[in-house]
Design a protein around this motif. Sequence first.
Motif, PDB file in Angstrom:
ATOM      1  N   GLN A  30      -5.880  -4.939  79.830  1.00  0.00           N
ATOM      2  CA  GLN A  30      -6.425  -3.679  79.344  1.00  0.00           C
ATOM      3  C   GLN A  30      -6.272  -3.560  77.827  1.00  0.00           C
ATOM      4  N   ILE A  65      -9.478  -2.880  75.398  1.00  0.00           N
ATOM      5  CA  ILE A  65      -9.540  -1.801  74.412  1.00  0.00           C
ATOM      6  C   ILE A  65      -9.784  -2.373  73.021  1.00  0.00           C
ATOM      7  N   THR A  73     -13.256  -1.165  71.410  1.00  0.00           N
ATOM      8  CA  THR A  73     -13.097   0.001  70.537  1.00  0.00           C
ATOM      9  C   THR A  73     -12.570  -0.376  69.163  1.00  0.00           C
ATOM     10  N   GLN A 128      -2.750   2.278  74.617  1.00  0.00           N
ATOM     11  CA  GLN A 128      -4.136   1.936  74.954  1.00  0.00           C
ATOM     12  C   GLN A 128      -5.034   3.165  74.907  1.00  0.00           C
ATOM     13  N   TYR A 159      -8.738   4.384  72.874  1.00  0.00           N
ATOM     14  CA  TYR A 159      -9.943   4.941  73.507  1.00  0.00           C
ATOM     15  C   TYR A 159     -10.302   6.293  72.894  1.00  0.00           C
ATOM     16  N   SER A 204     -13.519   0.258  78.356  1.00  0.00           N
ATOM     17  CA  SER A 204     -12.430   1.070  77.808  1.00  0.00           C
ATOM     18  C   SER A 204     -12.274   2.363  78.596  1.00  0.00           C
TER      19      SER A 204
END
Length: 578
Positions: free
Chosen positions: A103, A107, A111, A179, A183, A199
């Motif tokens: 994850q 991300i 992003t 994380q 986002y 994301s």
Amino acid sequence: MSEVIYNSETGVNHHQYRKHKIFEVNEKEENKVIDRKDAKLVMAHMYVAIVCLIIGGLAGLVQTLVRSGTLKLPAGIGYYQILTVHGIILALVLTTFFIMGFQISAISRTTGPLSGLSRRLGWIGFWVMLIGTAMAATMVLLNKATVLYTFYAPLQAHVIFYIGMALVIVGSWISAAGQMMGYFRWRKEHPGQKTPLISYMATINNVMWIVCSIGVALTVLLQMIPWSLGLVDRIDVTLSRTLFWYFGHALVYFWLLPAYMSWYAVVPKIIGTKAFSDNLARFAFMLFLFFSIPVGIHHQLVEPGIDVTWKYVQVVLTFMVVIPSLMTAFSLFATFETYGRKTGAKGLLGWLKTLPWNDARFVLPFIGMAAFIPGGAGGLVNASAQMDQVVHNTIWITGHFHLTVATAVILTFFGTMYWLIPHCTGRVLTKQLNKLALIQGYMWAIGMSIMSGAMHFIGLFGAPRRSTYSEYGGSKVAAEWIPYQIIQAVGGTILFISIILVVIIFIRLAFFAPKGHEPYPIATAMDEHLPTTKLVENWKFLIIVTIALILIAYTIPVSQMFIDPPPGAKGFGEGKLW
């Protein structure tokens, strides 16, 4: 603009990508890599995950050999000690480290590089989880925490074990917070724009994880630690189990949703097409957030102390999870068929032939998808009040877990690892390693089919889970079970060989594969240009509905554990946790 070509070193790209030119992508986006500092953080998580796979896999092999009667544990090592190692190190530790690492990469890739604070939170979370893992593992290895994967009362562990498991949870919260900062930073910088799908999915999973793991944190901090320290003489076992399963079933979706992230947002890119629907994927994840938590009591259908009405309510809520699961199946196979039709496939299933069956990055997740069909069907059996009476606490349940988390999830994780590791290390998946990965995936499918199939079959005849069957002596029933234990051992041996191949591939991709660029595949969707479905990214709405469903499902049954104990129960109804 350029055609979709992933890696000239691997030989896994299909001629139909070039021949049919299904769609084109921006070359700059195709060559985008995650930040080097973020990649180091991702790899730290992957190193821990691979060590866990080795230890947990070896413990699993030993279990099958002991159950079959072909191995006797030396040096006073206990069977349930090995079982605890296998369950906790694979189901809780490996999955948490891999998911957090994956994850973080998602991300960072979609992003932008993590901010300094987000990255620091990622490292703090990593070290807190690692310290907690070391504490818990030490107690298990010393045989002072032989409490199985579920570790709830009345089994009791050393206090260091409980503190260690609490640190694993707290560390994951810290990492998840970092994380989510990435986002929400992207949302703030791009007002009115649709957030990157993967994301959004990672954030949904993090929110679900934080909310559900509060349950296990409460039982550990307020019940288990005081109990293990001798501060209290007893604890409310029903409450402890209820708090665990409030967490325990959502844990299944904490495992599954990252696999779904790969299926929705990565696999379509790997095969060279667009995902079926961005909006459908977001809507499915919203439903998973709503219905994955208020369902834990369906694991307690045979337990006293919980009113049958609330068991029924949670069974109904459990079946609601089928809806986003079916949405996912429809979306995935619609993606595959659309791709196949565009490449000229004819007939009902002709599109299957067009899929990249020589690409391990696709094949392993696809096997996982296929395994989840019988795995999901078995889950419906487990959640059904009547049918659960047949399989409850039998080795059928173990077979079910091995189809879901140990096949659907873990094979998808392996397939993900085979492009994520070289992407982070600046290397490439070569033809040789791709072929080895295919062999590894097929061996896993064969070994698991043998082992899990035997577990399901013998479970229908009442063979208990978590047992060596030695307590049945030479009974006729035990004698009938022995051949199936041998079959399980055969399957477990094949699985362990597959694990050895995973480790070899991992080491090669991390340290020895040729230098180069392995893309981080992120798919666009057919409805990418359409606005996001209303409410799916309204976080106030999402949190309010999630909390409301939890309160509806748990307020009365939990309060009854304090004020209306079952007949003859001791330690209940005293208005306190123990």
